[in-house]
Write a protein that holds these residues in place. Structure first.
Motif, PDB file in Angstrom:
ATOM      1  N   HIS A  32      39.358  36.379  47.360  1.00  0.00           N
ATOM      2  CA  HIS A  32      40.612  36.592  48.083  1.00  0.00           C
ATOM      3  C   HIS A  32      40.532  37.803  49.008  1.00  0.00           C
ATOM      4  CE1 HIS A  32      44.743  37.443  49.133  1.00  0.00           C
ATOM      5  NE2 HIS A  32      44.632  38.641  48.574  1.00  0.00           N
ATOM      6  N   HIS A  33      40.127  38.951  48.488  1.00  0.00           N
ATOM      7  CA  HIS A  33      40.237  40.217  49.200  1.00  0.00           C
ATOM      8  C   HIS A  33      39.241  40.318  50.354  1.00  0.00           C
ATOM      9  CE1 HIS A  33      43.079  41.922  46.333  1.00  0.00           C
ATOM     10  NE2 HIS A  33      42.326  41.425  45.364  1.00  0.00           N
ATOM     11  N   GLN A  34      39.674  41.039  51.375  1.00  0.00           N
ATOM     12  CA  GLN A  34      38.823  41.373  52.508  1.00  0.00           C
ATOM     13  C   GLN A  34      38.439  42.843  52.396  1.00  0.00           C
ATOM     14  OE1 GLN A  34      37.925  38.892  54.696  1.00  0.00           O
ATOM     15  NE2 GLN A  34      39.129  37.546  53.352  1.00  0.00           N
ATOM     16  N   GLY A  35      37.187  43.132  52.083  1.00  0.00           N
ATOM     17  CA  GLY A  35      36.764  44.513  51.936  1.00  0.00           C
ATOM     18  C   GLY A  35      36.795  44.965  50.490  1.00  0.00           C
ATOM     19  N   LYS A  36      36.790  46.280  50.281  1.00  0.00           N
ATOM     20  CA  LYS A  36      36.627  46.862  48.954  1.00  0.00           C
ATOM     21  C   LYS A  36      37.765  46.494  48.007  1.00  0.00           C
ATOM     22  CE  LYS A  36      33.775  50.883  50.042  1.00  0.00           C
ATOM     23  NZ  LYS A  36      33.542  52.321  49.771  1.00  0.00           N
ATOM     24  N   VAL A  37      37.379  46.108  46.793  1.00  0.00           N
ATOM     25  CA  VAL A  37      38.341  45.938  45.702  1.00  0.00           C
ATOM     26  C   VAL A  37      38.314  47.215  44.874  1.00  0.00           C
ATOM     27  CG1 VAL A  37      38.942  44.641  43.644  1.00  0.00           C
ATOM     28  CG2 VAL A  37      38.040  43.449  45.651  1.00  0.00           C
ATOM     29  N   LYS A  38      39.433  47.875  44.799  1.00  0.00           N
ATOM     30  CA  LYS A  38      39.521  49.172  44.129  1.00  0.00           C
ATOM     31  C   LYS A  38      40.000  49.051  42.694  1.00  0.00           C
ATOM     32  CE  LYS A  38      39.745  53.791  44.254  1.00  0.00           C
ATOM     33  NZ  LYS A  38      38.582  54.662  44.486  1.00  0.00           N
ATOM     34  N   ALA A  39      40.847  48.067  42.408  1.00  0.00           N
ATOM     35  CA  ALA A  39      41.531  48.017  41.119  1.00  0.00           C
ATOM     36  C   ALA A  39      41.407  46.629  40.510  1.00  0.00           C
ATOM     37  CB  ALA A  39      43.005  48.380  41.291  1.00  0.00           C
ATOM     38  N   ILE A  40      41.273  46.595  39.175  1.00  0.00           N
ATOM     39  CA  ILE A  40      41.140  45.315  38.485  1.00  0.00           C
ATOM     40  C   ILE A  40      41.674  45.455  37.059  1.00  0.00           C
ATOM     41  CG2 ILE A  40      38.752  45.892  37.875  1.00  0.00           C
ATOM     42  CD1 ILE A  40      38.121  42.900  37.996  1.00  0.00           C
ATOM     43  N   TYR A  41      42.385  44.426  36.607  1.00  0.00           N
ATOM     44  CA  TYR A  41      42.950  44.399  35.257  1.00  0.00           C
ATOM     45  C   TYR A  41      42.724  43.004  34.690  1.00  0.00           C
ATOM     46  CZ  TYR A  41      46.381  43.624  31.585  1.00  0.00           C
ATOM     47  OH  TYR A  41      46.972  43.273  30.390  1.00  0.00           O
ATOM     48  N   ALA A  42      42.418  42.929  33.389  1.00  0.00           N
ATOM     49  CA  ALA A  42      42.345  41.640  32.698  1.00  0.00           C
ATOM     50  C   ALA A  42      43.037  41.771  31.345  1.00  0.00           C
ATOM     51  CB  ALA A  42      40.892  41.203  32.507  1.00  0.00           C
ATOM     52  N   GLY A  43      43.770  40.750  30.967  1.00  0.00           N
ATOM     53  CA  GLY A  43      44.476  40.772  29.690  1.00  0.00           C
ATOM     54  C   GLY A  43      45.202  39.459  29.472  1.00  0.00           C
ATOM     55  N   LYS A  44      46.203  39.487  28.600  1.00  0.00           N
ATOM     56  CA  LYS A  44      46.994  38.290  28.321  1.00  0.00           C
ATOM     57  C   LYS A  44      48.471  38.574  28.540  1.00  0.00           C
ATOM     58  CE  LYS A  44      44.053  35.721  25.101  1.00  0.00           C
ATOM     59  NZ  LYS A  44      43.999  35.058  23.776  1.00  0.00           N
ATOM     60  N   VAL A  45      49.169  37.583  29.073  1.00  0.00           N
ATOM     61  CA  VAL A  45      50.622  37.611  29.215  1.00  0.00           C
ATOM     62  C   VAL A  45      51.167  36.381  28.504  1.00  0.00           C
ATOM     63  CG1 VAL A  45      52.573  37.497  30.802  1.00  0.00           C
ATOM     64  CG2 VAL A  45      50.566  38.877  31.385  1.00  0.00           C
ATOM     65  N   ASP A  46      51.969  36.617  27.479  1.00  0.00           N
ATOM     66  CA  ASP A  46      52.506  35.516  26.662  1.00  0.00           C
ATOM     67  C   ASP A  46      51.396  34.584  26.189  1.00  0.00           C
ATOM     68  OD1 ASP A  46      55.064  36.520  26.943  1.00  0.00           O
ATOM     69  OD2 ASP A  46      55.523  35.279  28.692  1.00  0.00           O
ATOM     70  N   GLY A  47      50.279  35.184  25.772  1.00  0.00           N
ATOM     71  CA  GLY A  47      49.173  34.419  25.202  1.00  0.00           C
ATOM     72  C   GLY A  47      48.233  33.783  26.187  1.00  0.00           C
ATOM     73  N   LYS A  48      48.490  33.945  27.485  1.00  0.00           N
ATOM     74  CA  LYS A  48      47.643  33.322  28.504  1.00  0.00           C
ATOM     75  C   LYS A  48      46.892  34.398  29.286  1.00  0.00           C
ATOM     76  CE  LYS A  48      50.671  29.309  29.018  1.00  0.00           C
ATOM     77  NZ  LYS A  48      51.506  28.509  29.961  1.00  0.00           N
ATOM     78  N   GLU A  49      45.609  34.129  29.533  1.00  0.00           N
ATOM     79  CA  GLU A  49      44.754  35.106  30.199  1.00  0.00           C
ATOM     80  C   GLU A  49      45.120  35.252  31.672  1.00  0.00           C
ATOM     81  OE1 GLU A  49      39.979  36.029  30.931  1.00  0.00           O
ATOM     82  OE2 GLU A  49      40.620  34.180  29.935  1.00  0.00           O
ATOM     83  N   VAL A  50      45.136  36.503  32.141  1.00  0.00           N
ATOM     84  CA  VAL A  50      45.410  36.785  33.547  1.00  0.00           C
ATOM     85  C   VAL A  50      44.451  37.866  34.035  1.00  0.00           C
ATOM     86  CG1 VAL A  50      47.859  36.212  33.314  1.00  0.00           C
ATOM     87  CG2 VAL A  50      47.124  38.600  33.098  1.00  0.00           C
ATOM     88  N   VAL A  51      44.212  37.855  35.331  1.00  0.00           N
ATOM     89  CA  VAL A  51      43.473  38.910  36.008  1.00  0.00           C
ATOM     90  C   VAL A  51      44.315  39.346  37.198  1.00  0.00           C
ATOM     91  CG1 VAL A  51      41.382  39.506  37.316  1.00  0.00           C
ATOM     92  CG2 VAL A  51      41.211  38.033  35.309  1.00  0.00           C
ATOM     93  N   VAL A  52      44.435  40.652  37.396  1.00  0.00           N
ATOM     94  CA  VAL A  52      45.158  41.185  38.560  1.00  0.00           C
ATOM     95  C   VAL A  52      44.201  42.097  39.316  1.00  0.00           C
ATOM     96  CG1 VAL A  52      47.151  42.504  39.368  1.00  0.00           C
ATOM     97  CG2 VAL A  52      47.350  41.065  37.331  1.00  0.00           C
ATOM     98  N   THR A  53      44.153  41.933  40.634  1.00  0.00           N
ATOM     99  CA  THR A  53      43.216  42.703  41.454  1.00  0.00           C
ATOM    100  C   THR A  53      43.937  43.288  42.670  1.00  0.00           C
ATOM    101  OG1 THR A  53      42.565  40.716  42.697  1.00  0.00           O
ATOM    102  CG2 THR A  53      41.251  41.285  40.766  1.00  0.00           C
ATOM    103  N   GLY A  54      43.476  44.457  43.102  1.00  0.00           N
ATOM    104  CA  GLY A  54      44.052  45.099  44.280  1.00  0.00           C
ATOM    105  C   GLY A  54      42.964  45.735  45.113  1.00  0.00           C
ATOM    106  N   GLY A  55      43.151  45.714  46.433  1.00  0.00           N
ATOM    107  CA  GLY A  55      42.088  46.201  47.297  1.00  0.00           C
ATOM    108  C   GLY A  55      42.576  47.007  48.472  1.00  0.00           C
ATOM    109  N   PHE A  56      41.605  47.410  49.291  1.00  0.00           N
ATOM    110  CA  PHE A  56      41.916  48.161  50.497  1.00  0.00           C
ATOM    111  C   PHE A  56      42.371  47.246  51.638  1.00  0.00           C
ATOM    112  CE2 PHE A  56      39.767  52.568  50.036  1.00  0.00           C
ATOM    113  CZ  PHE A  56      40.510  52.781  48.896  1.00  0.00           C
TER     114      PHE A  56
END
Length: 421
Positions: A385-409
């Motif tokens: 998805h991201h264009q350029g550097k990805v600075k931040a990343i999180y992985a975990g579960k929300v209501d029992g379902k796996e999620v990944v959240v990412t943020g970039g420059f």
């Protein structure tokens, strides 16, 4: 002036350092290089030798991966993994940190007197020094705080639904309430960037890592009626900036954790006892061959989420990040693989475990999020998805379902889930 890692500078340094003087003069004349453009290399500069050694290690790792993939049929990458993408619609600035947690937030954005409810939220910190909180399911912006720090927030940890801790470029550790933004406690022991907050699993110990070459360790006193209180156990000083820290448990001791720290220009992990004071009791080399041409450090350390005894490590290796896994307190490196994630001397390597421990996600300067299977060390998934550097990343579960959240420059935050919204 060209950078230290410019290929022409690397070749010129090689010619100079090996006394190929006539060739060097011809090379300088051909390219228009001056003597002051060819600096003495630092410990983290690339050299021809280091490039060749990295290529040798890469080829070796690829060969080992192929054997592992054929031999290992258990403990493989769990499927399904998050692949369906949604993007926060708000206009943001450069993203520095992302997380997901259940927070007690107002039930109405427009009515200040409304009650609160606990819901999953996305927390985002940005280069404009703001902390933004979004509803995980609707992406509605719930709160925007710019008063917590006088400069951008670099790291964040959630203690409970009513308490978050943030660390910023102003060196402050701030405790606040997500529903109101009220600051309930703070520490100002760092005089440069506070880049990492580590919390023990029982939430009794906190360590802060700063670019003033210091690590401070505290116990936390918490009650239902009083704000959190920090009691400093001690401080550590290093010759170079510490980069990462994590609390681990060893030798069956579940009462008092140990602290493991990495620092710049060192391939070692340093282990410390916390009580009665901070004492180094071990150091383990991530480069046991001690090859002088290979220089890297552990940029991120993450304890596995299931057995709580394995350390995942992201290295500063150039031109690609390496992922290592070792048992905490043990010298043996269980996995050492190339992630193919490009990075340079200014990158911030980040990894996060999948919730069930079958793999890790890592960032990269090319915008890709790569999934590495722990059992083989192979890259088995990519999130694009991201264009350029990805600075931040999180992985975990929300209501029992796996999620990944990412943020970039690229000023966007992407949410990845196992099912389409």
């Amino acid at each position: 002036m060209p950078s230290r890692d410019n290929i022409h500078v690397i070749v010129a340094r090689y010619l100079r350092d090996n006394a190929y003087n006539s060739t060097l003069e011809a090379f300088k004349e051909e390219l228009g290089l001056e003597d002051d453009m060819i600096p003495i290399p630092s410990d983290h500069s690339m050299t021809l030798e280091s490039i060749i050694e990295q290529k040798r290690l890469y080829d070796l790792a690829m060969g080992i991966q192929e054997l592992d993939i054929k031999a290992d049929t258990q403990n493989q990458w769990v499927v399904p993994s998050p692949t369906f993408k949604s993007v926060l619609p708000d206009q943001l600035s450069n993203i520095l940190f992302v997380s997901v947690a259940n927070l007690s937030m107002p039930t109405s954005i427009d009515d200040p007197s409304a009650g609160t409810s606990v819901r999953p939220c996305i927390l985002v910190t940005e280069a404009d020094r703001s902390l933004r909180i979004f509803d995980f399911y609707t992406f509605d912006p719930l709160k925007v705080y710019t008063h917590l720090h006088s400069s951008p927030i670099l790291t964040l940890e959630v203690l409970d639904e009513n308490t978050i801790m943030t660390g910023g470029m102003d060196g402050r550790l701030v405790v606040s309430k997500p529903a109101t933004g009220e600051i309930t406690a703070e520490q100002k022991d760092h005089f440069k960037y506070l880049v990492k907050i580590a919390i023990s699993k029982d939430q009794k110990y906190v360590a802060t890592v700063g670019y003033d070459k210091k690590v401070h360790v505290y116990t936390i006193e918490r009650s239902e009626t009083e704000p959190p209180k920090f009691n400093k156990i001690g401080s550590l000083s290093f010759p170079t900036n510490p980069e990462a820290a994590a609390f681990t448990y060893q030798d069956g001791d579940d009462e008092i954790p140990k602290l493991v720290i990495s620092r710049r220009d060192s391939t070692f992990l340093y282990y410390y006892k916390l009580q009665p004071n901070l004492i180094e009791f071990a150091r383990h080399n991530l480069n046991p061959e001690s090859n002088s041409w290979v220089s890297f450090c552990a940029m991120d350390i993450a304890l596995d989420p299931t057995e709580q005894k394995y350390l995942g490590v992201a290295t500063s290796s150039i031109p690609h990040m390496r992922f290592m896994m070792l048992e905490s307190g043990n010298d043996a490196i269980l996995k050492n693989s190339f992630t193919r994630a490009p990075q340079d001397a200014y990158s911030t390597s980040r990894i996060t475990w999948r919730p069930e421990g079958s793999g890790i996600w890592c960032n990269g300067d090319d915008g890709l999020i790569r999934g590495v299977e722990v059992s083989t060390g192979a890259v088995v998934a990519e999130l694009k998805h991201h264009q350029g550097k990805v600075k931040a990343i999180y992985a975990g579960k929300v209501d029992g379902k796996e999620v990944v959240v990412t943020g970039g420059f690229d000023k966007t935050v992407a949410v990845w889930e196992v099912e389409k919204r």
